[in-house]
Design an enzyme around this catalytic site. Structure first.
Site, PDB file in Angstrom:
ATOM      1  N   HIS A  46      47.546 -13.158 -47.596  1.00 49.97           N
ATOM      2  CA  HIS A  46      46.827 -12.254 -48.616  1.00 49.97           C
ATOM      3  C   HIS A  46      47.733 -12.690 -49.978  1.00 49.97           C
ATOM      4  O   HIS A  46      48.688 -11.580 -49.395  1.00 49.97           O
ATOM      5  CB  HIS A  46      46.123 -10.897 -48.980  1.00 49.97           C
ATOM      6  CG  HIS A  46      46.056 -10.128 -50.304  1.00 49.97           C
ATOM      7  ND1 HIS A  46      44.985 -11.569 -51.028  1.00 49.97           N
ATOM      8  CD2 HIS A  46      46.445  -9.398 -51.078  1.00 49.97           C
ATOM      9  CE1 HIS A  46      44.964 -10.069 -51.987  1.00 49.97           C
ATOM     10  NE2 HIS A  46      45.733  -9.645 -51.887  1.00 49.97           N
ATOM     11  N   ASP A  48      49.668 -11.695 -53.244  1.00 53.53           N
ATOM     12  CA  ASP A  48      49.654 -11.310 -54.455  1.00 53.53           C
ATOM     13  C   ASP A  48      50.020 -12.504 -55.424  1.00 53.53           C
ATOM     14  O   ASP A  48      51.649 -12.689 -55.066  1.00 53.53           O
ATOM     15  CB  ASP A  48      50.037  -9.763 -54.447  1.00 53.53           C
ATOM     16  CG  ASP A  48      49.317  -9.095 -53.626  1.00 53.53           C
ATOM     17  OD1 ASP A  48      48.247  -8.993 -54.045  1.00 53.53           O
ATOM     18  OD2 ASP A  48      49.944  -8.117 -52.882  1.00 53.53           O
ATOM     19  N   ASP A 170      40.773  -7.560 -52.467  1.00 54.03           N
ATOM     20  CA  ASP A 170      41.885  -6.714 -52.914  1.00 54.03           C
ATOM     21  C   ASP A 170      41.615  -6.036 -54.285  1.00 54.03           C
ATOM     22  O   ASP A 170      42.196  -5.073 -54.448  1.00 54.03           O
ATOM     23  CB  ASP A 170      43.239  -7.639 -53.229  1.00 54.03           C
ATOM     24  CG  ASP A 170      44.338  -6.072 -52.632  1.00 54.03           C
ATOM     25  OD1 ASP A 170      43.546  -4.935 -52.084  1.00 54.03           O
ATOM     26  OD2 ASP A 170      45.639  -6.614 -53.142  1.00 54.03           O
ATOM     27  N   HIS A 411      45.451  -9.075 -60.216  1.00 54.63           N
ATOM     28  CA  HIS A 411      45.037  -7.689 -60.042  1.00 54.63           C
ATOM     29  C   HIS A 411      45.710  -6.920 -59.605  1.00 54.63           C
ATOM     30  O   HIS A 411      46.091  -6.175 -59.497  1.00 54.63           O
ATOM     31  CB  HIS A 411      43.789  -7.514 -58.282  1.00 54.63           C
ATOM     32  CG  HIS A 411      44.470  -8.352 -57.402  1.00 54.63           C
ATOM     33  ND1 HIS A 411      44.339  -8.990 -56.843  1.00 54.63           N
ATOM     34  CD2 HIS A 411      44.810  -7.176 -56.182  1.00 54.63           C
ATOM     35  CE1 HIS A 411      45.121  -9.230 -55.096  1.00 54.63           C
ATOM     36  NE2 HIS A 411      45.478  -8.094 -55.430  1.00 54.63           N
TER      37      HIS A 411
HETATM   38 ZN   LIG Z   1      46.357  -7.893 -53.826  1.00 48.46          ZN
END
Ligand SMILES: [Zn+2]
Ligand SMILES: *[C@@H]1O[C@H](CO)[C@@H](O)[C@H](O)[C@H]1NC(C)=O
Ligand SMILES: *[C@@H]1O[C@H](CO)[C@@H](O)[C@H](O)[C@H]1NC(C)=O
Length: 982
Positions: A46, A48, A170, A411
């Protein structure tokens, strides 16, 4: 984001299972075993797109003090490990990173990666530029960022690069609008990591973790989406995080060495799978093997997963482990033909992760970044339209601007949950994007008006604090105004000037334009960091701007003694202060300086507005009870906020076009309430010049509009700028809410609007950026404007949300537009206003050496890209260059079914009769993200109880298409250019 995992250890033993060897993407799924529970192990990372580090720091692996990871190394390591064993699989999500990495690969490596993708061993999931937030992005930006990522994947990898599953594992809550968009992008399923803790528990108990979500049943199948909620957020089962940064034990399987742990490991894995299995209907379980930035050393995962599969399958009577991907999992579940329950007319907001942690603060966190993202998006939409006039010459600039907006939708971007230095980096990217966009504005105007058109153009981004050197310091300047709306509109234009000059404003056809000259409020003049000689603002109304059209104005300092020089404050001895434009009348009580009523169409309604403070919970987050209010979490310590002041000092100005009341509530809080001639909008322009902190207590500032609407606990918030979502205080549609945070759990995200209704009227507040809002009492709307917090809420960012600038708390200025509409009339105003928040007319300003007469001789022209304006319910959502001689067009119906007597009905539009500058010789309908022809789309079908089975399809016939309420249609136009200067 999640916190670093602290996990435990255990053990294993052996045999090999034969795997179907995948050779082609789409056919590369390993076989499942119908007699066992199939455990789909999904290796993933994941990544970001900015959070603790900037996107580029994460990409390169720099700034190790904030996090040690580098995405380039993750991807290098993963592809090298995938090469070693054909049974291994990996999924990748964020195109912002994949694109960066791809840019730097050599040809051999590109070939090798393409093979992995073509063989289905490396699969794209989701494929957007980032995994966007769902509460705060505007739908235009969300669609754009998906389109950007999917276009890169399609043009680079073709059909095998097209993801079939979306992955929002997420984001802190999930919106209806985003789900519908995924359905219309052609995804077969959507995976979620975070849903409310009570919802999660209930779904687990009821084997209801997977449902068919129908956010808008009126759309029929096109809007349905299979949704799977992951069991364990998106992390590996406890004890099975094999990352080099995890503390779990690897699988130690050589009996000659010490530490042999196969038996333990398998037992622990089986136990957990039993729990997972109890929550899902199909005998298939998706197990995420990864987490934040995992796979820096991919071997540590793959070696251990290889062994986990080998030993478990050889021993277990009930489990069949396989390397898998979410798309393979979805196919396996779909093939069982089970019947699913549904979730209708509802979304997944707000998200409470425990009884005192409602993630409703981030709806407002970093209001200035949110505003900048929205402003930049507005300019981008205009830029893309204008770029269609000049060919593909400025493709790179357009791409740069799109990338800046796309990363900001992350996000931990527009959501406001990143570290300060990362927020600053998004702002720098946005500024660079805006500057790149400006080049397109200038080039377009030169193309249309001629090469001598001024090329030192400026947006005047600080006009919202009345600072702009072009208008302050020049004797002659011009405003070129672009209207990105597909209808004719009039709009106020405001810019700061020095009082010692007198001005005349001319439309390019030579007629003079009336304006008002209003003193800049003392509260603005004293703003820290403001450098300006301006004393007054000019406000004029730019009338009847053509659709997708260009107009210009010439402004000149004059020596004439003008009678309409600066307005002076109106003095008044009545006990009531009245502000009226003839259509609408506001009454302020002179004793307390606050609004008390609104009159429209001969009816008077009580209407009160004031500002209030919630004191934020402090604490060190040892447990739910000690949770602090922070970047994510809103946790006030009281139910009733306190007014900042019960009175305001007030001054009023009555102009030709504009009528204002200036209110000062305190040293740091002021507001201008404003109405324009010929309008029914009431503007509340609030200014927070730094939230003061005393006593180490954080403050969350809200505004409340108090009306007599008999709202019966109900209010509505928009979903990403589109559909109204019905909200009922203290209630959820699908489970019994336990009230543990009476205020925070009633907060919902609004992107542009919130409203109250009763049988006779609707009161709507339209914002200029996303905010959190609620209705804590009937008749009252509450919106959170700003937050200043001194404690971290322990959701990972490890920084209190205490934004500062110029040595004090960050100042914020913004606007709410309030409308009161009677339901007996067919009022369209609030929908039109909401669309304007992303398509507001964009002015650019330039000084000029031309004299007025020369200007009028040369530039007395207005342009429109359209042959005529579109009906008010239809909007050109997207117009942009695609490949050479191709345009991407999205048309949108902006009304929701049944919301309006005259406008919420199907509309026919002939696409060939819209554009002036292009001859269209072929039209192809695409899916929403423009990465597939609509007729080639085949989505999986799911069985569920259908309450309402409208099946809607409308096909293009001779260029004409029917748009239903809330529908968006996407087209590729094959064009021949016509002469742009006609
Ligand atoms: Zn995230
Ligand atoms: C799937 O289930 C539905 C409803 O139970 C049934 O009508 C249909 O025939 C089944 N399809 C297949 C391919 O088994
Ligand atoms: C996808 O990419 C291929 C190959 O570049 C191209 O031919 C096709 O038109 C693209 N599809 C869309 C919908 O843009």
């Amino acid at each position: 984001m999640i916190n670093v995992l602290k996990l435990f250890v255990y053990f294993l033993s052996c045999t090999f299972l034969p795997y179907s060897k995948g050779t082609k993407c789409g056919e590369a799924c390993h076989r499942t075993d119908p007699d066992k529970i199939n455990i789909h192990l999904v290796p993933h990372t994941h990544d970001d797109v900015g959070w603790l580090k900037t996107v580029d720091q994460y990409y390169y692996g720099s700034n190790k003090g904030h996090a040690p990871f580098g995405v380039q190394y993750i991807l290098d390591s993963v592809v090298s490990e995938l090469q070693k064993n054909t049974i291994r699989r990996f999924v990748y999500v964020e195109s912002a990173y994949f694109w960066r990495w791809w840019e730097e690969l050599d040809e051999n490596d590109k070939e090798m990666v393409k093979n992995l993708i073509n063989e289905g061993r490396l699969e794209f999931l989701h494929g957007g530029w980032c995994m966007s937030d769902e509460a705060t992005p505007h739908y235009t930006a969300m669609i754009d960022q998906m389109t950007l990522g999917l276009k890169f994947l399609n043009s680079t990898f073709g059909e095998c690069g097209r993801p079939s599953v979306s992955w929002q594992i997420d984001p802190f809550g999930h919106s209806s609008e985003v789900a519908i968009e995924f359905a219309e992008m052609g995804f077969d399923a959507l995976f979620l990591g975070r849903i409310d803790h009570e919802d999660h528990k209930a779904r687990k108990n009821d084997k209801n973790m997977e449902v068919v979500w129908r956010p808008d049943p009126t759309l029929g199948e096109a809007g349905d989406l299979f949704v799977s909620v992951l069991y364990n957020l998106y992390t590996a089962p406890a004890g099975f995080c094999f990352d080099t940064y995890c503390s779990d034990e690897p699988i130690m399987d050589n009996k000659k060495f010490h530490g042999y742990n196969i038996d333990e490991k398998i037992k622990k894995f089986e136990d957990q799978m039993e729990q997972y299995g109890a929550a899902y209907k199909a005998k298939n379980i998706l197990v995420t093997m990864g987490s934040d930035f995992t796979y820096s050393v991919a071997a540590s995962w793959f070696k251990n997963i290889d062994k986990l599969i080998k030993y478990t399958n050889s021993r277990s009577k009930t489990l069949n482990l396989l390397y898998s991907t979410p798309s393979c999992y979805v196919k396996a579940v779909n093939s069982l033909n089970l019947t699913w329950s549904t979730k209708e007319d509802d979304d997944f907001f707000p998200y409470g992760s425990d009884e005192h942690s409602y993630w409703t603060g981030y709806f407002t966190s970093r209001p200035t970044l949110k505003y900048m993202v929205y402003k930049a998006n507005n300019i981008l939409q205009a830029t893309k339209q204008l770029a269609t006039v000049i060919g593909n010459k400025f493709e790179d600039e357009e791409f740069e601007f799109k990338r800046a907006l796309a990363i900001a939708q992350h996000h931990d971007g527009v959501s406001g949950t990143e570290k300060q230095h990362v927020a600053d980096d998004y702002a720098v990217y946005l500024e660079e994007g805006i500057n790149a966009g400006k080049k397109i504005f200038i080039e377009t105007y030169k193309t249309l008006y001629g090469v001598d058109y001024p090329d030192d153009q400026h947006f005047g981004n600080l006009r919202n604090i009345s600072q702009f050197n072009i208008t302050e310091d020049n004797q002659n300047f011009v405003i070129t105004l672009y209207n990105p709306l597909s209808r004719i509109i009039s709009t106020p234009i405001k810019f700061p000037v020095q009082q010692s000059f007198h001005y005349k404003i001319y439309h390019c056809n030579g007629t003079t334009v009336e304006y008002d000259l209003i003193p800049i409020s003392a509260n603005v003049l004293k703003l820290p960091g403001r450098h300006s000689n301006a004393t007054h603002d000019i406000i004029f109304i730019a009338k009847d701007l053509p659709p997708l059209g260009i107009t210009n104005y010439y402004i000149q300092v004059t020596t004439e003694n003008l009678s309409n020089a600066a307005l002076t404050a109106v003095s008044n001895n009545n006990s009531i202060i009245t502000l009226s434009n003839g259509n609408i009348t506001l009454e302020f009580n002179k004793t307390d300086g606050l609004l008390q009523s609104v009159t429209k169409n001969g009816k008077t309604w009580p209407f009160y507005q004031n500002f209030y403070i919630y004191n934020a919970a402090k604490g060190y987050n040892y447990n739910a009870d000690t949770r602090a209010s922070g970047a994510y979490i809103f946790r006030p310590i009281e139910i009733d906020p306190k007014p900042v002041s019960l009175t305001a000092n007030i001054t009023q100005y009555h102009g030709i076009n504009v009528f204002e009341v200036h209110q000062t509530f305190s040293e740091w809080l002021s507001q201008i309430v404003r109405i324009y001639k010929d309008s029914v909008d009431i503007e509340f322009e609030w200014l927070i010049d730094s939230i003061p902190i005393t006593d180490w207590t954080g403050i969350e500032l809200v505004t409340r509009y108090t009306t007599d609407v008999n709202s019966n606990s109900t209010f509505y918030t928009d979903s990403n700028g589109r559909r109204w979502m019905k909200r009922i205080r203290n209630k959820r549609k699908y489970w019994n809410l336990t009230i543990t945070e009476p205020v925070a759990s009633n907060y919902y995200p609004l992107t542009t609007s919130i409203c109250l209704r009763d049988n006779t009227k609707q009161v709507t507040v339209i914002t200029d950026r996303p905010e959190g809002g609620t209705s804590m009492h009937d008749g009252e709307l509450e919106l959170m404007l700003h937050r200043r917090l001194l404690y971290d809420d322990d959701k990972g960012v490890v920084e209190p949300l205490d934004e500062t600038a110029f040595g004090k708390g960050l100042s914020v200025r913004g606007t709410h537009i309030v409308q009161i509409n009677e339901l007996t009339t067919s009022d369209v105003e609030h929908r039109l206003k909401a669309v304007e928040s992303a398509y507001h007319p964009v002015p650019v300003f330039a000084k000029t050496l031309f004299h007025l007469n020369e200007w009028i001789t040369n530039y007395n022209r207005t342009f429109s890209l359209l042959l005529k304006e579109l009906p008010p319910n239809i909007h050109i959502l997207t117009l942009e260059r695609w490949q050479k001689n191709q345009l991407l067009l999205r048309l949108e119906h902006i009304f929701q079914a049944n919301e309006n007597r005259d406008y919420a009905h199907p509309v026919d539009i002939n696409i060939k009769e819209i554009f002036k500058f292009f001859g269209i010789y072929k039209i192809q309908e695409l899916t929403l993200a423009a990465n597939l022809e609509k007729e080639k789309l085949k989505r999986l079908k799911w069985n569920f109880e259908r309450q309402n089975n409208t099946s809607i399809s409308s096909k293009l016939i001779n260029g004409t298409i029917t748009l239903l309420p809330m529908q968006i249609k996407t087209f590729l136009l094959f064009i021949e250019e016509k002469d742009a200067q006609n």
